[in-house]
Design an enzyme around this catalytic site. Structure first.
Site, PDB file in Angstrom:
ATOM      1  N   ASP A 277      38.503 -16.568  17.056  1.00 25.08           N
ATOM      2  CA  ASP A 277      38.700 -15.279  17.721  1.00 25.08           C
ATOM      3  C   ASP A 277      40.020 -14.664  17.256  1.00 25.08           C
ATOM      4  OD1 ASP A 277      38.011 -13.129  19.305  1.00 25.08           O
ATOM      5  OD2 ASP A 277      38.750 -14.003  21.163  1.00 25.08           O
ATOM      6  N   GLY A 312      42.423 -11.670  21.805  1.00 23.45           N
ATOM      7  CA  GLY A 312      42.134 -12.547  20.680  1.00 23.45           C
ATOM      8  C   GLY A 312      43.198 -13.622  20.556  1.00 23.45           C
TER       9      GLY A 312
END
Length: 383
Positions: A277, A312
């Site tokens: 991510d 993220g």
């Protein structure tokens, strides 16, 4: 591609279905030729011989969920540069992941990504596109701007896939929003894997989506309804359903090591796919940055919005693998499998994510966990 065979000898090999102490792997022509204990392997005479001196050798890492690195945002033409840089981190294949924006901007960027994929750049293989947003729950937005959220529809599936020239492979959405449940057959018909994420789905709603074909959960634990004993939610549905693969961020920020151990104990390494991510700020120094109109702050190992929501990760797959092994205490064989074979199987890829004769020669020799020393993609040394 070099035609000279390569033989890595005296390595701790993680295939990753088994570990071979003092093992050897030989590859040429882009494929694995032989694998086994070093004493049993006879490399071809012209082979380049590399003495691993007991260091780990694994398949190349496969990232199902990544947004960028080192200042490059892969949601558009910079996808080329991301593919070139990822092998430095042990990643040999990946699924570039989008971000919530107005639809016209998303479609424009999907066209740019599809153009890159027409002539794949040298570097990590691009395995398709992962859509993450805008078909998410406003109750679980993460860093995304919920003003742009829309329930998923079959018509949206067709529009996005047309813009992406058929390259969309994964699609994260909240199945409980609007008539999104009705879009699952449209995803499957287009060859897209339905992924539940950024979702406030109840247990019954999650089970209905799974019955219709959803088979993965985006960044498990994060941006989803938590467990409650009277409403066990998506959390419990994913844990109980054997065929569901849970994507996991193991950057030392998103999930506590104890929760990681719990997940592996329940799902096993075949049910956990390590993801990064990673945001475009991964690999950059601390500071304030703008990411496609979103302001984010990198500090203390985190990437977050000014309001404190995680935006993220700033760790790539190599660091996630190290965290699994050294901080969460996951057996290295299980950790490697979650970063290689499990994501390959999640995409239905049979010749990737493992070291066996006939498989693609995507190989990483590690100086130590987290630090790649040499990387080969399809038998060609990249790093």
């Amino acid at each position: 591609m070099t035609s000279r065979p390569v033989a890595i000898l005296h390595a701790a090999i993680y295939t990753p279905t088994r570990r071979i102490e003092d093992g050897a792997v030989v590859f040429a022509g882009g494929r694995i030729l032989a694998l086994g204990p070093t004493r049993e392997i006879r490399p071809p005479r012209p082979a380049e011989r590399i003495d691993a001196q007991g260091r780990p050798v694994t398949p190349g890492l496969i990232d199902l969920h990544i947004h960028g690195l080192e200042g490059c945002d892969l949601f558009g033409p910079e996808l080329t540069e991301v593919a070139r840089r990822l092998p430095r981190y042990g990643v040999t294949a990946f699924v570039p992941t989008t971000l919530t924006m107005p639809e016209e901007e998303i479609l424009k960027r999907l066209r740019a990504m599809a153009q890159v994929m027409e002539t794949p750049p040298r570097g990590a293989r691009i395995l398709g596109i992962h859509i993450e947003g805008p078909h998410l729950s406003p109750k679980r937005p993460g860093m995304a701007n919920s003003a742009w959220f829309r329930p998923l529809t079959p018509e949206a599936v067709a529009r996005y896939q047309e813009a992406a020239a058929g390259c969309i492979r994964l699609w994260t959405f909240a199945p409980e929003e609007g008539e999104a449940m009705q879009a699952i057959p449209a995803l499957i018909a287009q060859g897209i894997i339905p992924v539940i994420g950024h979702s406030d789905a109840t247990y019954d709603q999650a089970m209905e989506a799974i019955r219709r074909g959803a088979r993965q959960i985006t960044h498990f634990f994060n941006a989803m309804r938590p467990f409650h004993h009277r409403e066990p939610g998506l959390f419990t549905a994913a844990l109980l359903e054997r065929e569901v693969i849970t994507q996991l961020i193991a950057d030392g920020q998103h999930v506590h090591p104890a929760a990681i151990r719990l997940l592996f104990q329940i799902k096993g390494s075949a049910g956990v796919a390590l993801i990064s991510d990673a945001a475009p700020m991964a690999g950059l120094p601390p500071g304030r940055y703008t990411w496609l109109g979103y302001e984010v702050i990198v500090a203390d190992g985190r990437c977050q919005t000014p309001e404190g929501a995680l935006a993220g990760s700033i760790a790539l797959m190599n660091e996630g693998l190290r965290v699994l092994i050294e901080e969460a205490g996951i057996d290295p064989l299980d950790a490697v499998r979650s970063a290689t074979l499990t994501p390959a199987r999640a995409l239905g890829l049979r010749r990737m994510g493992q070291l066996r004769p006939g498989a693609f020669a995507d190989v990483v020799l590690w100086a130590r966990w987290g630090t790649p020393e040499a990387v080969w993609i399809h038998g060609e040394r990249i790093v």
